[in-house]
Design a protein around this motif. Structure first.
Motif, short mmCIF file in Angstrom:
data_model
loop_
_atom_site.label_atom_id
_atom_site.label_comp_id
_atom_site.label_asym_id
_atom_site.label_seq_id
_atom_site.Cartn_x
_atom_site.Cartn_y
_atom_site.Cartn_z
N LEU A 176 40.00 44.02 41.56
CA LEU A 176 39.91 42.95 40.58
C LEU A 176 39.67 41.60 41.25
O LEU A 176 38.84 40.80 40.81
CB LEU A 176 41.19 42.90 39.74
CG LEU A 176 41.41 44.08 38.78
CD1 LEU A 176 42.83 44.06 38.25
CD2 LEU A 176 40.41 44.04 37.62
N VAL A 177 40.42 41.34 42.32
CA VAL A 177 40.30 40.06 43.03
C VAL A 177 38.93 39.95 43.70
O VAL A 177 38.29 38.89 43.69
CB VAL A 177 41.44 39.89 44.05
CG1 VAL A 177 41.19 38.69 44.96
CG2 VAL A 177 42.78 39.72 43.33
N ARG A 178 38.47 41.04 44.29
CA ARG A 178 37.16 41.05 44.96
C ARG A 178 36.04 40.69 43.99
O ARG A 178 35.08 40.02 44.35
CB ARG A 178 36.90 42.42 45.58
CG ARG A 178 35.59 42.51 46.36
CD ARG A 178 35.34 43.90 46.89
NE ARG A 178 36.28 44.24 47.96
CZ ARG A 178 37.27 45.13 47.84
NH1 ARG A 178 37.46 45.76 46.71
NH2 ARG A 178 38.06 45.38 48.85
N GLU A 179 36.20 41.13 42.74
CA GLU A 179 35.17 40.89 41.73
C GLU A 179 35.61 39.80 40.74
O GLU A 179 35.18 39.81 39.58
CB GLU A 179 34.87 42.19 40.97
CG GLU A 179 34.42 43.34 41.83
CD GLU A 179 32.99 43.16 42.33
OE1 GLU A 179 32.29 42.25 41.85
OE2 GLU A 179 32.58 43.94 43.21
N ALA A 180 36.47 38.90 41.18
CA ALA A 180 37.01 37.86 40.30
C ALA A 180 35.89 37.13 39.57
O ALA A 180 34.87 36.76 40.16
CB ALA A 180 37.84 36.86 41.09
N VAL A 231 35.52 46.58 26.75
CA VAL A 231 34.75 46.61 28.01
C VAL A 231 35.65 46.97 29.18
O VAL A 231 35.46 47.99 29.84
CB VAL A 231 34.05 45.26 28.27
CG1 VAL A 231 33.21 45.35 29.54
CG2 VAL A 231 33.18 44.87 27.09
N GLY A 232 36.62 46.12 29.50
CA GLY A 232 37.48 46.37 30.64
C GLY A 232 38.34 45.17 30.97
O GLY A 232 38.89 44.52 30.07
N TYR A 233 38.40 44.82 32.25
CA TYR A 233 39.29 43.75 32.72
C TYR A 233 38.57 42.81 33.68
O TYR A 233 37.66 43.22 34.40
CB TYR A 233 40.52 44.35 33.41
CG TYR A 233 41.38 45.18 32.47
CD1 TYR A 233 42.28 44.59 31.62
CD2 TYR A 233 41.25 46.58 32.47
CE1 TYR A 233 43.06 45.35 30.77
CE2 TYR A 233 42.02 47.35 31.62
CZ TYR A 233 42.92 46.73 30.77
OH TYR A 233 43.69 47.49 29.92
N MET A 234 39.04 41.57 33.71
CA MET A 234 38.48 40.58 34.61
C MET A 234 39.61 39.76 35.21
O MET A 234 40.57 39.39 34.51
CB MET A 234 37.53 39.63 33.86
CG MET A 234 36.91 38.54 34.73
SD MET A 234 35.87 37.41 33.77
CE MET A 234 37.13 36.50 32.85
N PHE A 235 39.52 39.49 36.50
CA PHE A 235 40.50 38.63 37.16
C PHE A 235 39.97 37.19 37.13
O PHE A 235 38.80 36.94 37.38
CB PHE A 235 40.70 39.08 38.61
CG PHE A 235 42.01 38.64 39.20
CD1 PHE A 235 43.15 39.41 39.03
CD2 PHE A 235 42.11 37.44 39.90
CE1 PHE A 235 44.37 39.01 39.55
CE2 PHE A 235 43.32 37.04 40.42
CZ PHE A 235 44.46 37.82 40.25
N ARG A 236 40.87 36.26 36.80
CA ARG A 236 40.46 34.87 36.70
C ARG A 236 39.99 34.36 38.06
O ARG A 236 40.70 34.48 39.05
CB ARG A 236 41.61 33.99 36.21
CG ARG A 236 42.09 34.33 34.80
CD ARG A 236 43.23 33.41 34.39
NE ARG A 236 43.87 33.87 33.17
CZ ARG A 236 43.45 33.56 31.95
NH1 ARG A 236 42.39 32.79 31.79
NH2 ARG A 236 44.09 34.01 30.88
N ALA A 237 38.81 33.76 38.11
CA ALA A 237 38.26 33.27 39.38
C ALA A 237 39.00 32.01 39.80
O ALA A 237 39.54 31.30 38.97
CB ALA A 237 36.78 32.99 39.23
#
Length: 237
Positions: A176-180, A231-237
């Motif tokens: 998640l962090v890698r694809e923030a 869709v899924g999940y996203m980590f805040r950039a």
């Protein structure tokens, strides 16, 4: 209770410990696994499981959650405290998310809800063995917002505070962090973190996301994980 399908993809021969108190299911599962060439030891309660693990080494432990004498979660806690690193797949009839989280928290590598197909069990065994065997290729420190992850050192901090995570939780957080800033679908996370080439019937991604949110929660700080519905999940950039 019938849980198995006759058509399966074979695995390499393994030493498997089956812990199941239902005699019919224990015999059926053992027979199916032996038919694939595995060496199977089957016991009926938690105390016998702890003894078996102390006396021999196994490639995989298939552990029923609800057991007499010592339940599956307590078996997990005890063997992990003793340094036993055998991959564990928890077999459970419980559908409650919190019950699954408890098992994963105690040290299970994966869980499978009854009734299940043997094809899916085989896929999960392959996946946990791959995860255990594969060395970490990520030597970098990953950072997004106030969260920092070092996969190699198994270290996570948020706002400078150290956070303890299980191995799978850390791997999920690293993805998640890698694809923030980008949305990762459940299928993408299943492939990258668990190594499955299909989406299992269980909500294993959502269970781990829930636990990650609980671990990362801090007073006054926002939830760093965003749910993108459908869709899924996203980590805040």
């Amino acid at each position: 209770m019938s849980v198995l399908a006759p058509s399966v993809t074979p695995l390499p021969a393994l030493q498997i410990l089956v812990v199941e108190d239902d005699a019919e299911l224990r015999a059926q599962l053992s027979a199916q696994l032996q038919a694939q060439g595995h060496a199977v030891v089957a016991v009926e309660d938690g105390r016998a499981a702890i003894t078996a693990l102390a006396e021999a080494s196994y490639d995989v432990l298939l552990l029923d959650r609800m057991l007499p004498t010592v339940d599956g979660v307590e078996v997990l806690r005890r063997i992990r405290a003793e340094g036993v690193e055998t991959p564990v797949i928890l077999l459970t009839a419980l559908g409650l998310t919190q019950e699954r989280v408890e098992g994963l928290d105690a040290g299970a590598d994966d869980y499978l809800v009854k009734p299940f197909e043997l094809d899916e069990l085989n896929a999960r065994i392959r996946a946990v063995l791959r995860r255990r065997a594969a060395p970490s290729a990520d030597n970098a420190t990953l950072t997004a917002g106030d969260v920092t992850v070092s996969v190699l050192r198994h270290r996570v901090t948020r706002a400078g505070k150290s956070i303890e995570l299980q191995k799978t939780e850390l791997k999920l957080l690293a993805e998640l962090v890698r694809e923030a800033g980008s949305v990762l679908s459940r299928k993408m996370l299943i492939e990258r973190v668990w190594g499955y080439d299909f989406v299992p019937a269980t909500n294993i991604v959502d269970v781990h996301i829930l636990k990650l949110r609980q671990r990362l929660e801090m007073p006054g700080l926002p939830d760093p994980i965003v749910t993108v519905r459908g869709v899924g999940y996203m980590f805040r950039a």
